[in-house]
Scaffold this active site. Structure first.
Site, PDB file in Angstrom:
ATOM      1  N   SER A 155       0.808  -1.219   0.000  1.00 11.81           N
ATOM      2  CA  SER A 155       0.000   0.000   0.000  1.00 11.81           C
ATOM      3  C   SER A 155       0.844   1.272   0.000  1.00 11.81           C
ATOM      4  O   SER A 155       1.594   1.504  -0.922  1.00 11.81           O
ATOM      5  CB  SER A 155      -0.954  -0.049   1.192  1.00 11.81           C
ATOM      6  OG  SER A 155      -1.856   1.015   1.122  1.00 11.81           O
ATOM      7  N   HIS A 156       0.745   2.044   1.063  1.00  8.97           N
ATOM      8  CA  HIS A 156       1.410   3.350   1.107  1.00  8.97           C
ATOM      9  C   HIS A 156       2.822   3.265   1.679  1.00  8.97           C
ATOM     10  O   HIS A 156       3.484   4.290   1.807  1.00  8.97           O
ATOM     11  CB  HIS A 156       0.569   4.283   1.976  1.00  8.97           C
ATOM     12  CG  HIS A 156       0.197   3.647   3.277  1.00  8.97           C
ATOM     13  ND1 HIS A 156      -0.765   2.669   3.363  1.00  8.97           N
ATOM     14  CD2 HIS A 156       0.705   3.792   4.515  1.00  8.97           C
ATOM     15  CE1 HIS A 156      -0.856   2.263   4.615  1.00  8.97           C
ATOM     16  NE2 HIS A 156       0.019   2.915   5.332  1.00  8.97           N
ATOM     17  N   ASP A 177      -2.575   6.404  -3.369  1.00 14.97           N
ATOM     18  CA  ASP A 177      -1.402   5.780  -2.748  1.00 14.97           C
ATOM     19  C   ASP A 177      -0.797   4.683  -3.618  1.00 14.97           C
ATOM     20  O   ASP A 177      -1.177   4.518  -4.780  1.00 14.97           O
ATOM     21  CB  ASP A 177      -1.774   5.231  -1.370  1.00 14.97           C
ATOM     22  CG  ASP A 177      -2.670   4.015  -1.467  1.00 14.97           C
ATOM     23  OD1 ASP A 177      -3.463   3.944  -2.424  1.00 14.97           O
ATOM     24  OD2 ASP A 177      -2.567   3.108  -0.604  1.00 14.97           O
ATOM     25  N   ASP A 181      -1.070   1.467  -4.030  1.00 13.96           N
ATOM     26  CA  ASP A 181      -1.908   0.480  -4.724  1.00 13.96           C
ATOM     27  C   ASP A 181      -3.255   1.039  -5.160  1.00 13.96           C
ATOM     28  O   ASP A 181      -4.136   0.288  -5.585  1.00 13.96           O
ATOM     29  CB  ASP A 181      -2.111  -0.760  -3.845  1.00 13.96           C
ATOM     30  CG  ASP A 181      -2.796  -0.441  -2.539  1.00 13.96           C
ATOM     31  OD1 ASP A 181      -2.638   0.680  -2.038  1.00 13.96           O
ATOM     32  OD2 ASP A 181      -3.509  -1.315  -2.013  1.00 13.96           O
ATOM     33  N   ASP A 232      -5.824   2.530  -3.559  1.00 15.69           N
ATOM     34  CA  ASP A 232      -7.093   2.459  -2.825  1.00 15.69           C
ATOM     35  C   ASP A 232      -7.347   3.681  -1.940  1.00 15.69           C
ATOM     36  O   ASP A 232      -8.464   3.880  -1.478  1.00 15.69           O
ATOM     37  CB  ASP A 232      -7.226   1.143  -2.031  1.00 15.69           C
ATOM     38  CG  ASP A 232      -6.109   0.917  -1.048  1.00 15.69           C
ATOM     39  OD1 ASP A 232      -5.174   1.750  -0.997  1.00 15.69           O
ATOM     40  OD2 ASP A 232      -6.158  -0.099  -0.331  1.00 15.69           O
ATOM     41  N   ARG A 233      -6.320   4.496  -1.699  1.00 14.51           N
ATOM     42  CA  ARG A 233      -6.539   5.688  -0.867  1.00 14.51           C
ATOM     43  C   ARG A 233      -6.745   6.928  -1.726  1.00 14.51           C
ATOM     44  O   ARG A 233      -6.344   6.953  -2.889  1.00 14.51           O
ATOM     45  CB  ARG A 233      -5.330   5.938   0.033  1.00 14.51           C
ATOM     46  CG  ARG A 233      -5.150   4.883   1.073  1.00 14.51           C
ATOM     47  CD  ARG A 233      -4.026   5.241   2.010  1.00 14.51           C
ATOM     48  NE  ARG A 233      -4.010   4.260   3.097  1.00 14.51           N
ATOM     49  CZ  ARG A 233      -3.423   4.425   4.257  1.00 14.51           C
ATOM     50  NH1 ARG A 233      -2.774   5.547   4.501  1.00 14.51           N
ATOM     51  NH2 ARG A 233      -3.468   3.487   5.172  1.00 14.51           N
ATOM     52  N   LYS A 290     -11.470  -0.283  -0.687  1.00 16.90           N
ATOM     53  CA  LYS A 290     -11.589   1.161  -0.826  1.00 16.90           C
ATOM     54  C   LYS A 290     -11.023   1.538  -2.186  1.00 16.90           C
ATOM     55  O   LYS A 290     -10.264   0.784  -2.778  1.00 16.90           O
ATOM     56  CB  LYS A 290     -10.897   1.885   0.311  1.00 16.90           C
ATOM     57  CG  LYS A 290      -9.449   1.553   0.527  1.00 16.90           C
ATOM     58  CD  LYS A 290      -8.956   2.300   1.757  1.00 16.90           C
ATOM     59  CE  LYS A 290      -7.531   1.910   2.124  1.00 16.90           C
ATOM     60  NZ  LYS A 290      -7.484   1.000   3.269  1.00 16.90           N
TER      61      LYS A 290
HETATM   62  C1  G1P Z   1      -3.964   1.774   8.316  1.00 19.87           C
HETATM   63  C2  G1P Z   1      -5.184   2.630   8.498  1.00 19.87           C
HETATM   64  C3  G1P Z   1      -6.437   1.808   8.277  1.00 19.87           C
HETATM   65  C4  G1P Z   1      -6.378   1.163   6.895  1.00 19.87           C
HETATM   66  C5  G1P Z   1      -5.090   0.387   6.735  1.00 19.87           C
HETATM   67  C6  G1P Z   1      -4.926  -0.160   5.331  1.00 19.87           C
HETATM   68  O1  G1P Z   1      -3.975   0.726   9.243  1.00 19.87           O
HETATM   69  O2  G1P Z   1      -5.205   3.229   9.772  1.00 19.87           O
HETATM   70  O3  G1P Z   1      -7.560   2.625   8.410  1.00 19.87           O
HETATM   71  O4  G1P Z   1      -7.464   0.300   6.711  1.00 19.87           O
HETATM   72  O5  G1P Z   1      -3.966   1.226   7.022  1.00 19.87           O
HETATM   73  O6  G1P Z   1      -4.883   0.859   4.375  1.00 19.87           O
HETATM   74  P1  G1P Z   1      -3.135   0.774  10.611  1.00 19.87           P
HETATM   75  O7  G1P Z   1      -1.698   1.035  10.227  1.00 19.87           O
HETATM   76  O8  G1P Z   1      -3.692   1.910  11.400  1.00 19.87           O
HETATM   77  O9  G1P Z   1      -3.376  -0.562  11.247  1.00 19.87           O
HETATM   78 ZN    ZN Z   2      -3.440   1.287  -0.198  1.00 29.18          ZN
END
Ligand code: G1P
Ligand code: ZN
Length: 544
Positions: free
Chosen positions: A113-114, A278, A280, A282-283, A377
Site C-alpha cells: 500500500s502506502h 497511494d 496500490d 485504494d486511498r 476502498k
Molecule cells: C492503516 C489505516 C487503516 C487502513 C489500513 C490499510 O492501518 O489506519 O484505516 O485500513 O492502514 O490501508 P493501521 O496502520 O492503522 O493498522
Molecule cells: Zn493502499
C-alpha cells in the site's frame, strides 16, 4: 510440466495484519518465505482444483519476481486459470473489480500500500475472496495457523511467463491470461459517474485539476480516465509513471508525503481541484484551492450528496465507518434515515455489511472511501465522485464542504501519528491506559467529563464473529473523543495513532484552525498517558 515438492520450515512471523502480510523486501526474499505463505493460502482454501485466480500488484520492487513464483506455485497446485494485469500491475480496487466481474474464486494482490518500496523498502501480499474483498479475519487466521505448520510447498520447474503481452499462455494445464489492467475498471467508473457532466466541466476551460499518482499504480488508470476519457488537459496527472521505488517517495496521499501536490494547490495560480492516491490505488486525498478535505468529512459529504451521482441515484442503504473515523457520517445517516455501522479499523470489516446489502458507502479516516461497486476502498472512485459533485452542484470543493458544515455542524477531527517509535514503549502506553480505563468514567478533565472508556470490540452483525482489542476510546459527555491505537500495517518498530474529535455546531467557529480547536483534547490525551515523554517524542511524525 514438472511439479516439485520442496521441503521447507515454518516462519513464525507470517500473521497478516490490518491488510495482509507486509514485510521488508529482504524478509520476503528469505528462502521459501514467499513460497510458504502462498502455499499456506492454497492449503487453506477449500476448493482449489480448476479455480480462477486474479493476480497483480502495485508495481513495487519484487512485484515481477513474486508474480513468476506465485504462478509456478499456482500451476503446481491445480489452479485452472489466472488473470494477470499486464506488466504485473493491478490496483487494489481494479483487482477487486476484476475478481467480481469475471467470477474468479479469489485473488492475490501484491502491495504494501502506502509503505515505501525499493530493495530496502516494503513488500506485501494479501488474499481476496470471491466477493472481491480482503479475506475475513477467520480466513487470515487460518492462513496464519497453516504457516506455522507448513513443511513443504509445490512448485513447477522454473518457467518464464511473458507479463507484458496481452493474451493467453499456458503453464502446464493452467491458463494464464494477461489482461489490460485498466479497461474493466475504467468501464465500471463510466457506469457509475456522469462522465458527460465531468467532461463538460473540463471542456469549459474554467476548471483545472492535478492528480498526483505518486509514481505508483494509479498513473495509467488516472491518465486513461481523466485525460483520455474525460478530456482533462495533458499533464493533469503528475508522477504518472509507476516506478519500483515510487521515485524514492513515500506513496501515501496526505499533507506530509504528497508535498508536491500540496505546494501546487497552495501556490499562486492554484488549480481548482487536487487529488492523490497511494501505492496500490485504494486511498485518496481530496484538495480544493488552498483547502484540505478531511477524509472523515469526505465520507459524510459523499453520503449526503450521493443522489446527485447516477450510480447512487436511488439512494443509499446505509453507511459504515471505522471506529476512529469521525462521527460526521453518523449525522448524515441520521438525516437520511439509514443505519450507520461502526466497525474496527481495516476494510475487511465492511465486506459482510456490503454483501448483506446493509450499506452502500463506507470509509475510514485514513484516506479510504468506497462503496458496494467493489469490495476495497477505491482512490480514483472517490476522486470521480468529487468531480461529479463539483460538476452537478457548480460549487468549488471548499464551498461544498462549508455548506455541509453549515447544515450538519462540523466534526473537527485530526489524527496524530507517532511513527517508528519503540515498540515496547508504545505497548506500555497502551497497556497502562487499558488498565486505567475502568477508573476514568465520570472524571472531569477541563471542560470534558468522561462518559465512556473502553477497548473497542466488535460483533459482526452478519456472522456474529467477535473482534476484540480494536483501539482504546475515551468518549466525553459532549461526544468528543480520544482514541489510541497501535498500527497494524507498519514494518518497523511501532506506530502509535492518536485520533481526536470534537463537535462544533456553532457555524461562526467553523473557520477555526483544526489543531487549535483540538488543543485542549490533545493536552488531555497527554495528561492521561504521558505518551510523549514515554515515547521520547515531542511532536507527531504526521498530522492529518
Ligand atoms: C492503516 C489505516 C487503516 C487502513 C489500513 C490499510 O492501518 O489506519 O484505516 O485500513 O492502514 O490501508 P493501521 O496502520 O492503522 O493498522
Ligand atoms: Zn493502499
Amino acid at each position: 510440466m514438472n511439479v516439485n515438492t520442496i521441503t521447507s520450515h515454518p516462519y513464525t512471523d507470517q500473521r497478516p495484519g490490518t491488510s495482509g502480510l507486509r514485510k521488508k523486501v529482504s524478509v520476503f526474499r528469505k528462502p521459501h518465505y514467499l513460497e510458504n505463505f502462498v502455499q499456506a493460502v492454497f492449503n487453506t482454501l477449500e476448493e482449489m482444483a480448476g479455480m480462477t485466480l486474479v493476480l497483480g500488484g502495485d508495481g513495487r520492487y519484487y512485484n515481477r519476481e513474486a508474480i513468476q513464483i506465485i504462478l509456478r506455485i499456482a500451476a503446481a497446485n491445480g489452479v485452472g486459470r489466472v488473470l494477470v494485469g499486464r506488466g504485473g500491475l493491478l490496483s487494489t480496487p481494479a483487482a477487486s473489480c476484476i475478481i467480481r466481474k469475471y467470477g474468479a474464486q479469489g485473488g492475490i494482490i501484491l502491495s504494501a500500500s502506502h509503505n515505501p518500496g525499493g530493495p530496502e523498502g516494503d513488500f506485501g501480499i494479501k488474499y481476496n475472496t470471491a466477493n472481491g474483498g480482503p479475506a475475513p479475519e477467520k480466513l487470515t487466521e487460518a492462513i496464519y495457523a497453516e504457516t506455522l505448520r507448513i513443511d513443504r510447498y509445490r512448485i513447477t520447474d522454473p518457467h518464464h511467463v511473458e507479463l507484458d503481452t496481452l493474451g493467453e499462455q499456458h503453464l502446464g494445464e493452467m491458463a494464464i491470461e494477461i489482461i489490460d489492467p485498466v479497461a474493466d475498471y475504467a468501464d465500471l467508473m463510466a457506469n457509475l459517474f456522469d462522465f458527460h457532466a465531468i467532461r463538460q466541466l473540463f471542456d469549459s476551460g474554467r476548471f483545472r485539476m492535478r492528480f498526483d499518482a505518486m509514481h505508483a499504480v494509479t498513473g495509467p488508470y488516472a491518465k486513461e480516465i481523466l485525460e483520455h476519457r474525460l478530456g482533462a488537459e495533458p499533464g493533469t496527472v503528475m508522477n504518472g509513471e509507476p516506478l519500483a521505488d515510487f521515485g524514492r517517495g513515500h506513496p501515501d496521499p496526505n499533507l506530509t508525503y504528497a508535498r508536491d501536490l500540496v505546494d501546487i494547490l497552495w501556490g499562486c495560480s492554484s488549480p481548482d481541484f487536487g487529488a492523490a492516491s497511494d501505492g496500490d490505488g485504494d486511498r485518496n486525498m481530496i484538495l480544493g484551492a488552498r483547502f484540505f478535505v478531511t477524509p472523515s468529512d469526505s465520507l459524510a459529504i459523499l453520503a449526503a450528496n450521493a443522489h446527485l451521482v447516477p450510480g447512487y441515484r436511488q439512494g443509499i442503504r446505509g453507511i459504515a465507518r471505522s471506529m476512529p473515523t469521525s462521527q460526521a457520517a453518523d449525522r448524515v445517516a441520521e438525516a437520511l434515515g439509514v443505519p450507520c455501522y461502526e466497525t474496527p479499523t481495516g476494510w475487511k470489516f465492511f465486506g459482510n455489511l456490503l454483501d448483506a446489502k446493509r450499506i452502500t458507502l463506507c470509509g475510514e479516516e485514513s484516506f479510504g472511501t468506497g462503496s458496494d461497486h467493489v469490495r476495497e476502498k477505491d482512490g480514483l472512485w472517490a476522486v470521480l465522485f468529487w468531480l461529479n459533485l463539483v460538476a452537478a452542484k457548480r460549487q468549488s470543493v471548499e464551498e461544498i464542504v462549508r455548506a455541509h458544515w453549515q447544515r450538519y455542524g462540523r466534526n473537527v477531527y485530526s489524527r496524530h501519528d507517532y511513527e517508528g517509535v519503540d515498540a515496547e514503549a508504545a505497548n506500555g502506553v497502551i497497556d497502562d491506559l487499558r488498565a486505567a480505563l475502568p477508573d476514568l468514567v465520570g472524571r472531569q478533565y477541563g471542560d470534558y467529563r468522561v462518559a465512556l472508556a473502553d477497548d473497542f470490540a466488535y460483533v459482526d452483525p452478519i456472522d456474529e464473529s467477535v473482534s476484540e482489542s480494536q483501539g482504546l476510546r475515551i468518549i466525553f459527555e459532549d461526544g468528543s473523543r480520544l482514541v489510541f491505537r497501535l498500527s497494524g500495517t507498519g514494518t518497523q518498530g511501532a506506530t502509535l495513532r492518536l485520533y481526536v474529535e470534537r463537535y462544533e455546531p456553532d457555524t461562526t467557529r467553523h473557520g477555526i484552525d483544526t489543531q487549535e480547536a483540538l488543543a485542549d483534547l490533545i493536552a488531555i490525551a497527554d495528561e492521561l498517558t504521558h505518551f510523549r515523554r514515554r515515547l521520547g517524542r515531542e511532536a507527531p511524525t504526521v498530522i492529518t
